[in-house]
Scaffold this motif. Structure first.
Motif, PDB file in Angstrom:
ATOM      1  N   PRO A   1      14.364  85.960 -23.465  1.00 45.84           N
ATOM      2  CA  PRO A   1      14.274  87.377 -23.086  1.00 45.84           C
ATOM      3  C   PRO A   1      12.928  87.678 -22.433  1.00 45.84           C
ATOM      4  O   PRO A   1      11.889  87.200 -22.889  1.00 45.84           O
TER       5      PRO A   1
ATOM      6  N   GLN B   1      11.535  90.612 -22.231  1.00 45.96           N
ATOM      7  CA  GLN B   1      10.778  91.602 -22.995  1.00 45.96           C
ATOM      8  C   GLN B   1      11.142  91.534 -24.472  1.00 45.96           C
ATOM      9  O   GLN B   1      11.843  92.398 -25.004  1.00 45.96           O
ATOM     10  N   PRO B   2      10.663  90.496 -25.141  1.00 40.94           N
ATOM     11  CA  PRO B   2      11.063  90.273 -26.540  1.00 40.94           C
ATOM     12  C   PRO B   2      10.737  91.470 -27.427  1.00 40.94           C
ATOM     13  O   PRO B   2      11.474  91.746 -28.376  1.00 40.94           O
ATOM     14  N   THR B   3       9.666  92.178 -27.126  1.00 40.35           N
ATOM     15  CA  THR B   3       9.257  93.279 -28.012  1.00 40.35           C
ATOM     16  C   THR B   3      10.293  94.405 -28.039  1.00 40.35           C
ATOM     17  O   THR B   3      10.332  95.175 -28.987  1.00 40.35           O
ATOM     18  N   GLU B   4      11.100  94.482 -26.994  1.00 42.49           N
ATOM     19  CA  GLU B   4      12.090  95.556 -26.947  1.00 42.49           C
ATOM     20  C   GLU B   4      13.336  95.239 -27.779  1.00 42.49           C
ATOM     21  O   GLU B   4      14.210  96.086 -27.913  1.00 42.49           O
ATOM     22  N   LEU B   5      13.396  94.015 -28.267  1.00 44.51           N
ATOM     23  CA  LEU B   5      14.631  93.607 -28.937  1.00 44.51           C
ATOM     24  C   LEU B   5      14.589  93.904 -30.431  1.00 44.51           C
ATOM     25  O   LEU B   5      13.540  93.830 -31.067  1.00 44.51           O
ATOM     26  N   SER B   6      15.773  94.224 -30.967  1.00 45.42           N
ATOM     27  CA  SER B   6      15.881  94.388 -32.422  1.00 45.42           C
ATOM     28  C   SER B   6      15.854  93.009 -33.063  1.00 45.42           C
ATOM     29  O   SER B   6      16.025  91.996 -32.386  1.00 45.42           O
ATOM     30  N   ASP B   7      15.674  92.974 -34.378  1.00 44.75           N
ATOM     31  CA  ASP B   7      15.704  91.699 -35.095  1.00 44.75           C
ATOM     32  C   ASP B   7      16.998  90.946 -34.817  1.00 44.75           C
ATOM     33  O   ASP B   7      17.005  89.747 -34.603  1.00 44.75           O
TER      34      ASP B   7
ATOM     35  N   TRP C   1      17.062  89.504 -31.294  1.00 43.91           N
ATOM     36  CA  TRP C   1      16.155  88.352 -31.195  1.00 43.91           C
ATOM     37  C   TRP C   1      16.756  87.151 -31.928  1.00 43.91           C
ATOM     38  O   TRP C   1      16.712  86.020 -31.448  1.00 43.91           O
TER      39      TRP C   1
ATOM     40  N   TYR D   1      19.253  85.369 -29.859  1.00 44.77           N
ATOM     41  CA  TYR D   1      18.647  84.450 -28.890  1.00 44.77           C
ATOM     42  C   TYR D   1      18.119  83.195 -29.584  1.00 44.77           C
ATOM     43  O   TYR D   1      18.299  82.071 -29.124  1.00 44.77           O
ATOM     44  N   LEU D   2      17.497  83.429 -30.733  1.00 46.19           N
ATOM     45  CA  LEU D   2      16.761  82.349 -31.386  1.00 46.19           C
ATOM     46  C   LEU D   2      17.676  81.336 -32.076  1.00 46.19           C
ATOM     47  O   LEU D   2      17.459  80.130 -31.978  1.00 46.19           O
TER      48      LEU D   2
END
Lengths: 91, 1001
Positions: free
Chosen positions: A28, A30-36, A39, A42-43
């Protein structure tokens, strides 16, 4: 033991390569914009399908280049090999 | 004394060369060309060993690699003895010694034979069921179970033989050199395909090469004579390489096959010397032709395992190929025509055949007439219900079969005999075909699994492909080859063939007896002593899957992998469960086809060649100075340098004190070094490290922590800015390759827009790390012209200098808390620079120290070692290293994960220091930590990660990860050990020089 057609070097034995998991999972921007949950998706979440799967491979003991592979996990047939950034071939 | 059963000279046996060998201590004679099995049979020896579970006397069943019973110990009295060799494959040589297995004190009188009479108490799953209770008795049972477990004796010293590997690339690989394989290889090679032909036997020609029966003729000659002519033509063909005594062990995807070539096993001791024993061929073939033939099946009836009971095809081969009669009173038991061919062969050679028992009702095949003409009595519709003779077959009892084949009727007739040839039909040897990933299909008509489909890279021909009659084999082979090799004709398509046809079939997987199944012993797997009764029991107990039944009854799990009995197991399961055999599938055929010795698999990669060792440029100096070494990754690193007879502890204590008191020197060449260049190098570092890099001035160094995307610490090290767009990164010794590969991954796949180039330069530089209060003085002696003042050359900075015309990079960085300088010289000058430092340091008693002292010194300072104090579950916050995580940077690898709900939890395990109540007690690394001693179950709070006795503090210190350790400073915890409980107090992770004064002292 697969025979893998590295897009940069040609056919080489599988032992020169390293598998790198599912392909086409973009980090992503903009990782900071993602909810847990987003994220975590993705992870951690990876497909494990019986059939054609898109994978990343690295010619680790060769040119060190990463590339993509479409492989049928049911019979290990390599359907296509294509470079990073290229779109997967139509099935 | 022993009867000689050599009946007729054979062209395959050289009767002018008499060979002596020993079996069970007794000397016998055979001829060149004999296998151990044929030579023993010629001496009328049938009793070869004892079976695994019941210790029943067993003899030779087969004439090939499928042998389940006649497995022997080679060189039994040597410490390089070899177990489980098949007597049917061992070619005899002068001086060969072999012995029976699985018997004590001897094969003739075996105490374990009592198991045979205890058999009713030893059903399938006996061990699972019996030794479960009471639980505490397991240790007592174990001794006895282990004593009776295992087949044969393992060698006790290292294998002295030489093994080799060879890679082969060919156009066409033909596996099996029977008639199909020979014709296939010949036609492939003649059509310009580079061809390799392999066969596991020492002679080409398979079973056709000794076929002298009238019922199989090619071009009006015996098929053997015709094939011999074909074989003689092979040597004139270019492109064709032939290897005998070469067994294909494994067939992997993309036509990659592994084969074992046996080079010296058949030679006398003196001829074996200094020669390669076996070679593993790693074959990549464009096309593979499997011509592996078929294996004859036994028949499953009561007591079908006595010495003297053999496959009918083996009886034929011993007589036709080896010139040996397996008995003087021979009979056959069959469900097809094969036994008739064998009987006819024996009859033609003057060996007496008394009877053929056939479960079929009748047959009008031509060969039946020939048998009648020979005066051999045929019992149609009969089955054997029992056999007798303990160490050698003496009689069989036969009865008439009912019409449905489920029971027997009438009265029992006894026939005296000493050899019984059994013929249960043929199973295509599809093991390699299925290993390659292909599927089988069940042919209900013939009761066999045959290959489902050929493809452009692989075909199965001959009986492996499901063709059993000679005319079918030849016709289908020709058509398949034309298609597969893309050729218009084969050189054998016009040959004329004469062969008798089988006309009637009857198959009964488990033959009935006059006794109930529970009272009989119809063996299915001879090697593992699994009977039809065991399989039926497994089904009654609820096992349904063939894979489960196999494991429960151990059917097919011996060294022979059930080559003979697996089909019967399937058949009996299908019949009992009332399902169709094709629906059950088969168990998985796994490599190797026949057992391989470990030597063959590892080849020359043994001893020092097992793994690569990397040595630093200063390695010779370390050896000269008596360093002890430790393996770190692939590196040989100096561990400590004992003086006189110092122990490791004494040496480390001395080295540690010296480094803090005056000066020490460490070989740090093994640290990973990655050269980073490109206009986006600073941005790249920003993204991969947790801290900020944009503002690092040229000539300065900075410590960085690298995370995985999951937020866990991955690696650490110091990176130096050499120029505007040029950095050199150091990594941990063990992590170097992984770091480079991870960085390359991100560069190539996530951030291809970045202009960054990575080069591993670990091997290009040697690093001598000078440390201690006198390090500055030593460096000053080496480079007097360099201003070493803290203003000009402060901590965490770098200078490029020339020492004796050698360009060196010096980083003033410290992993010990002392003032220290890392001198990086081109690898070829590493030793020279090192010696220069030692020379200059003499007046300061410079002390070389190894990795152990380095670990101790850094632990005193609380510096972590990634991989020792971290384990892939530690975030920088867990390590109490919050200071290194940039709050300002928008993103870096792992950042988002640091504020996932799970990584932010308060009570995660965190890195703390531990001080023991008794300062002399040194904790064990890995020891568990608890807060309550009497709690049950006790809660494990964490474990000790690093522990040393610090000579500079004169007390024991330790690092540990402890749940919620951050909030436990000063709290008392316990380390329960086997004999005592150790009290510890949670402390800061920094034990020495907390204010960091010594760095600039």
């Amino acid at each position: 033991m697969f025979l893998i057609n590295c897009p940069y070097c040609g056919e080489r034995d599988q032992q020169e390569f390293k598998a790198g998991g599912e392909a086409h999972i973009e980090r992503p921007k903009q990782p900071t914009e993602l909810s847990d949950d987003q994220w975590a998706e993705y992870l951690f979440m990876r497909k494990n399908i019986k059939g054609v799967q898109f994978e990343r491979w690295n010619h680790a003991h060769g040119c060190r280049k990463w590339f993509n592979m479409a492989r049928d996990t049911s019979n290990d047939e390599i359907k296509a090999i294509y470079k990073m950034g290229e779109k997967p071939p139509p099935q | 004394m022993t009867k000689n059963l050599r009946v007729k000279s054979s062209e395959f046996i050289d009767e002018t060369s008499r060979i002596s060998f020993k079996f069970d201590g007794k000397t016998y004679y055979g001829f060149k060309g004999d296998t151990l099995a044929s030579a023993l049979l010629a001496n009328n020896v049938h009793l070869i060993g004892r079976s695994f579970k019941y210790h029943r006397p067993r003899g030779i069943m087969t004439s090939g690699s499928e042998e389940p019973n006649a497995i022997v110990q080679i060189n039994p009295n040597s410490n390089i003895t070899e177990p489980n060799a098949r007597a049917t494959e061992i070619e005899i040589y002068e001086g060969l010694e072999a012995s029976s297995q699985n018997c004590w004190p001897s094969v003739n009188f075996d105490i374990g034979g009592i198991n045979n009479f205890l058999a009713p108490f030893l059903p399938a799953g006996f061990y699972y069921k019996t030794f479960m209770w009471p639980k505490s008795f397991w240790e007592k049972y174990e001794f006895f179970i282990r004593h009776s477990a295992g087949l044969g004796k393992s060698p006790t010293t290292k294998d002295p033989d030489i093994y080799d590997h060879r890679n082969i690339h060919c156009d066409v690989l033909v596996v099996g050199a029977g008639i199909s394989g020979i014709l296939a290889a010949k036609n492939a090679a003649k059509n310009n395909y580079k061809t390799l032909l392999l066969d596991e036997k020492n002679e080409l020609g398979g079973s056709t090469i000794f076929e002298t029966n009238e019922n199989k003729k090619i071009n009006n000659t015996f098929s053997s004579d015709w094939l011999k002519k074909e074989i003689s033509e092979l040597k004139n063909i270019k492109n064709l390489e032939i290897k005998t005594r070469t067994c294909v062990a494994a067939y992997h995807q993309y036509n990659y096959l592994l084969a074992r070539e046996n080079l010296t096993d058949h030679l006398e001791k003196k001829d074996k010397k200094n020669k390669i024993r076996q070679r593993l061929l790693k074959i990549r073939a464009k096309k593979v032709i499997l011509a592996t033939g078929a294996l004859e099946r036994p028949l499953v009836f009561n007591n079908n395992d006595r010495p003297g009971i053999m496959l009918s095809s083996a009886v034929k081969k011993y007589s036709d190929f080896y010139g040996v009669a397996c008995g003087v009173k021979n009979i056959f038991f069959t469900n097809n025509d094969t036994a008739y061919e064998s009987a006819l062969s024996l009859h033609n050679k003057g060996i007496k055949v008394d009877a053929i028992i056939d479960i079929r009702e009748n047959s009008d095949a031509k060969i039946i007439k020939k048998i009648n003409d020979a005066g051999i009595k045929i019992y149609w519709s009969h089955t054997i219900v029992d056999t007798s003779g303990y160490k050698r077959l003496s009689d069989v009892s036969i009865m008439k079969l009912s019409n449905d084949g489920m029971s027997v009727t009438g009265s029992k007739t006894s026939i005296s005999c000493d050899c019984l040839g059994i013929a249960g039909g043929w199973t295509p040897a599809v093991h390699l075909y299925t290993q390659s990933g292909n599927k089988l299909t069940f042919d209900e008509d013939r009761n066999v699994f045959v290959p489902k489909a050929d493809n452009s890279a692989q075909i199965c021909v001959g009986s492996c492909g499901g063709d059993f009659e000679l005319d079918e084999i030849i016709k289908n082979l020709s058509n398949k080859l034309k298609n597969f090799l893309n050729i218009s004709q084969t050189d054998f398509e016009d040959i004329s063939l004469e062969n008798d046809k089988e006309t009637s079939k009857r198959n009964i997987w488990l033959l009935p007896s006059d006794k109930p199944t529970g009272k009989t012993k119809p063996f299915v797997d001879y090697q593992n002593d699994a009977t039809a009764k065991d399989i039926k029991l497994a089904l009654r107990e609820g096992f349904r899957s063939i894979e489960h039944v196999k494991r429960y009854t151990t059917t097919g799990m011996g060294t022979d992998q059930g080559k003979l009995g697996n089909m019967h197991a399937l058949g009996i399961i299908a019949d009992t469960a009332g399902v169709k055999m094709g629906e059950l599938g088969t168990t998985t055929f796994r490599p190797p086809y026949t057992p391989l010795t470990f030597g063959t698999i590892v080849g020359r990669n043994v001893g020092e060649f097992f793994d690569t060792f990397r040595r630093t440029p200063m390695n010779d100096w370390h050896i000269k100075n008596k360093a002890e070494f430790e393996n770190v990754g692939q590196w040989k690193r100096a561990w400590y340098y004992p003086i006189n007879d110092e122990t490791m502890h004494q040496a480390v204590q001395r080295e540690s004190k010296a480094a803090r008191k005056s000066a020490g020197i460490l070989d740090a060449s093994t640290l990973g070094k990655i050269d980073i260049q490109g206009s986006d190098a600073s941005e790249f570092l920003n993204r991969v490290y947790t801290n900020a890099w944009s503002k690092l001035a040229i000539g300065k160094c900075r410590y960085g922590l690298m995370l995985n995307e999951d937020g866990m610490v991955f690696d650490d090290g110091v990176t130096t800015r050499l120029g505007e767009n040029h950095y050199i990164m150091t990594t941990t010794t063990g992590g170097a390759a992984n770091v480079l590969s991870k960085l390359e991954d991100y560069l190539q796949t996530e951030w291809p827009e970045l202009d960054v180039y990575l080069t591993s330069v670990t091997d290009h530089f040697a690093t001598a790390s000078l440390c201690g209060p006198n390090s500055k003085k030593i460096l000053n002696k080496i480079i007097p012209e360099l201003d070493l003042s803290d203003e000009n050359f402060p901590h965490m900075s770098f200078k490029e200098v020339t020492i004796d015309k050698i360009k060196c990079r010096i980083m003033r960085i410290s992993f010990t808390g002392e003032q220290s300088y890392e001198i990086n010289a081109p690898a070829s000058f590493g030793e020279a620079i090192w010696e220069k430092c030692i020379e200059a340091g003499k007046e300061f008693d410079i002390t070389p120290y190894g990795t152990e002292t380095m670990h101790l010194l850094r632990a005193e300072k609380g510096f972590i070692i990634v991989g020792q104090d971290t384990d892939g579950t530690m975030t920088p916050i867990d390590l109490q290293m919050d200071w290194i995580v940039s709050k300002k940077k928008y993103d870096f690898i792992g950042k988002r994960s640091l504020y996932r709900s799970d990584t932010m939890k308060e009570n995660r395990k965190q890195l703390v220091g531990l001080l023991t109540e008794d300062p002399k007690i040194v904790l064990e690394e890995g020891a568990q930590i608890v807060s309550e001693l009497n709690q049950k179950p006790v809660e494990m709070l964490g474990h000790v990660t690093s522990s040393y006795f610090s000579p500079n503090l004169n007390k024991s210190i330790a690092l540990a990860v402890v749940r919620d350790g951050k909030n436990m400073r000063g709290k008392k915890l316990f380390i329960p050990m086997e004999n005592k409980n150790i009290s510890v107090t949670v402390s800061s992770t920094i034990f020495f020089d907390e204010e960091n004064k010594r760095i600039n002292a």
